[in-house]
Scaffold this active site. Structure first.
Site, PDB file in Angstrom:
ATOM      1  N   GLU A  80      75.002  -8.660   6.496  1.00  0.00           N
ATOM      2  CA  GLU A  80      73.856  -7.988   7.112  1.00  0.00           C
ATOM      3  C   GLU A  80      72.557  -8.739   6.849  1.00  0.00           C
ATOM      4  O   GLU A  80      71.860  -8.465   5.870  1.00  0.00           O
ATOM      5  CB  GLU A  80      73.734  -6.547   6.590  1.00  0.00           C
ATOM      6  N   GLU A 124      81.658  -2.815  10.097  1.00  0.00           N
ATOM      7  CA  GLU A 124      81.275  -1.754   9.162  1.00  0.00           C
ATOM      8  C   GLU A 124      80.735  -0.572   9.944  1.00  0.00           C
ATOM      9  O   GLU A 124      79.904  -0.736  10.830  1.00  0.00           O
ATOM     10  CB  GLU A 124      80.180  -2.280   8.216  1.00  0.00           C
TER      11      GLU A 124
HETATM   12  C1  IDC Z   1      76.252   0.321  -0.367  1.00  0.00           C
HETATM   13  C2  IDC Z   1      77.217   0.821  -1.410  1.00  0.00           C
HETATM   14  C3  IDC Z   1      76.461   1.177  -2.675  1.00  0.00           C
HETATM   15  C4  IDC Z   1      75.595   0.022  -3.102  1.00  0.00           C
HETATM   16  C5  IDC Z   1      74.713  -0.425  -1.961  1.00  0.00           C
HETATM   17  C6  IDC Z   1      73.891  -1.649  -2.314  1.00  0.00           C
HETATM   18  O1  IDC Z   1      77.947   1.935  -0.919  1.00  0.00           O
HETATM   19  O2  IDC Z   1      77.368   1.494  -3.715  1.00  0.00           O
HETATM   20  O3  IDC Z   1      74.795   0.421  -4.191  1.00  0.00           O
HETATM   21  O4  IDC Z   1      75.521  -0.752  -0.847  1.00  0.00           O
HETATM   22  O5  IDC Z   1      74.701  -2.738  -2.500  1.00  0.00           O
HETATM   23  C7  IDC Z   1      75.545  -1.289   4.388  1.00  0.00           C
HETATM   24  C8  IDC Z   1      75.970  -2.400   3.491  1.00  0.00           C
HETATM   25  C9  IDC Z   1      76.823  -1.862   2.362  1.00  0.00           C
HETATM   26  C10 IDC Z   1      76.270  -0.526   1.866  1.00  0.00           C
HETATM   27  C11 IDC Z   1      76.468   0.479   2.970  1.00  0.00           C
HETATM   28  C12 IDC Z   1      76.080   1.916   2.577  1.00  0.00           C
HETATM   29  O6  IDC Z   1      76.645  -3.443   4.162  1.00  0.00           O
HETATM   30  O7  IDC Z   1      76.817  -2.832   1.334  1.00  0.00           O
HETATM   31  O8  IDC Z   1      77.020  -0.120   0.743  1.00  0.00           O
HETATM   32  N1  IDC Z   1      75.712   0.026   4.128  1.00  0.00           N
HETATM   33  O9  IDC Z   1      74.723   1.977   2.232  1.00  0.00           O
HETATM   34  N2  IDC Z   1      74.907  -1.398   5.522  1.00  0.00           N
HETATM   35  C13 IDC Z   1      74.609  -0.176   5.984  1.00  0.00           C
HETATM   36  C14 IDC Z   1      75.121   0.751   5.108  1.00  0.00           C
END
Ligand code: IDC
Length: 337
Positions: free
Chosen positions: A171, A263
């Site tokens: 991302e 995702e």
């Molecule tokens: C979240 C994880 C969380 C972590 C956070 C930061 O669930 O445990 O603390 O990332 O690293 C994304 C990202 C994905 C995110 C997810 C939900 O690719 O890494 O995971 N998310 O927030 N993009 C949109 C949502």
């Protein structure tokens, strides 16, 4: 998986029998030839979709792991058996963070872990997406040298496999599309040098929203595509946060660009909060209609609502059925199946 080629699957079943499923307690053993991989072989981009090795469109559906630095305990023989045989997933996305305690801390360890999970997916007849999970900093070029090293290594290791896809930037954010395109045009040749014909997935601007989350649209990619063949662009959505504008963007984009949703969540962009299954279903219907492959976030027992398993599940399982699942998990398992 849409079974585009039952004849071939049956013929392969006769040849291969049920070999390859021995050695672990399988909840519902299936012949090797019924695996997504045996039925479809190497996938490639044809037009704006993914096709199997007979040139027929396929939609891959499956799950993304959580960050391996935190939740690799949820990716074990038993949970992967459940994913392959109970969930009947086509694809495992292996999410290797670069920062936040990930790859940059110990490249050898994380590379080995990714390789191990690629092998585990392969043994179960699933496709594997190697996800370079860059997130913060949002400019993929920040990690360019690390990415070159990593992708040269994994592409060399898996070059003879038929089931590996490379996702080079999870991302990007706070960076313009030409910077992302430039990064892709640096990293893709590194992969192609080792593994010339596997699909590469390219993240898009503003957390893989095709630019929408920073006021853009898919047009910037349509006007200025990455100069490479056999690639797809990624789109991520969280159904309780991302409404009409995002859905319409994905819909338009899929008519002009090869798209893969690597995702999504049924909840908010935090991966937590209430599920909006109505909104999520509209996306799923669109992805079925336009043959867009997808992986859901995420296959872990994290406390957040978007982690499919209830907390504590990964201590000892079991992983099959709906009993260990949160509501989002039960919903997505049914749709993977
Ligand atoms: C979240 C994880 C969380 C972590 C956070 C930061 O669930 O445990 O603390 O990332 O690293 C994304 C990202 C994905 C995110 C997810 C939900 O690719 O890494 O995971 N998310 O927030 N993009 C949109 C949502």
């Amino acid at each position: 998986m849409r079974w585009q080629n039952p004849v071939r699957a049956v013929a392969l079943a006769a040849v291969l029998g049920t070999a390859g499923t021995a050695g672990y307690a399988a909840p519902a053993p299936q012949p090797a030839a019924e695996t997504p991989l045996a039925a479809n072989g190497k996938v490639s981009v044809c037009g704006n979709t993914l096709c199997n090795d007979s040139g027929e469109p396929v939609q891959l559906r499956g799950m993304s792991t959580h960050g391996l630095q935190w939740y690799s305990q949820c990716v074990n023989d038993e949970s992967l058996d459940a994913l392959a045989q109970d969930w009947r997933a086509d694809v495992l996305r292996i999410s290797m963070y670069v920062q936040e305690g990930g790859y940059e801390e110990d490249p050898e360890r994380f590379t080995a872990l990714v390789n191990q999970y690629v092998e585990a997916a392969t043994q179960r007849g699933m496709y594997a997406i190697i996800d370079w999970h860059m997130l913060d900093p949002g400019d993929p070029n920040f990690n360019l040298e690390r990415a070159r090293t990593f992708f040269a290594e994994v592409a060399r290791t898996h070059r003879d496999k038929t089931n590996v896809l490379y996702e080079i930037a999870n991302e990007p954010s706070g960076v313009e599309w030409p910077e992302i395109k430039g990064y892709a045009e640096e990293v893709i040749p590194v992969i192609r040098e080792q593994d010339p014909d596997s699909v590469v997935l390219v993240g898009t601007r503003a957390w893989s929203s095709l630019g929408v989350s920073e006021g853009g649209s898919e047009q910037e990619v349509v006007d200025n595509p990455v100069n490479a063949d056999n690639i797809m662009y990624t789109f991520h959505f969280y159904a309780a946060s991302h409404g009409e504008e995002y859905l319409n963007t994905l819909s338009r984009a899929a008519d002009k660009l090869p798209m893969f949703v690597t995702e999504f969540g049924t909840q908010e962009a935090s991966g937590d909060g209430g599920d909006d299954f109505g909104s999520a279903q509209r996306y799923l219907d669109l992805m079925a209609e336009k043959n867009i492959s997808w992986t859901n976030w995420n296959y872990s027992d994290d406390s957040r609502s978007g982690a499919v398993f209830k907390e504590g599940t990964c201590d000892s399982g079991p992983y099959t059925g709906t009993e260990p699942l949160k509501p989002a998990g039960a919903w997505v398992r049914e749709r993977v199946q």
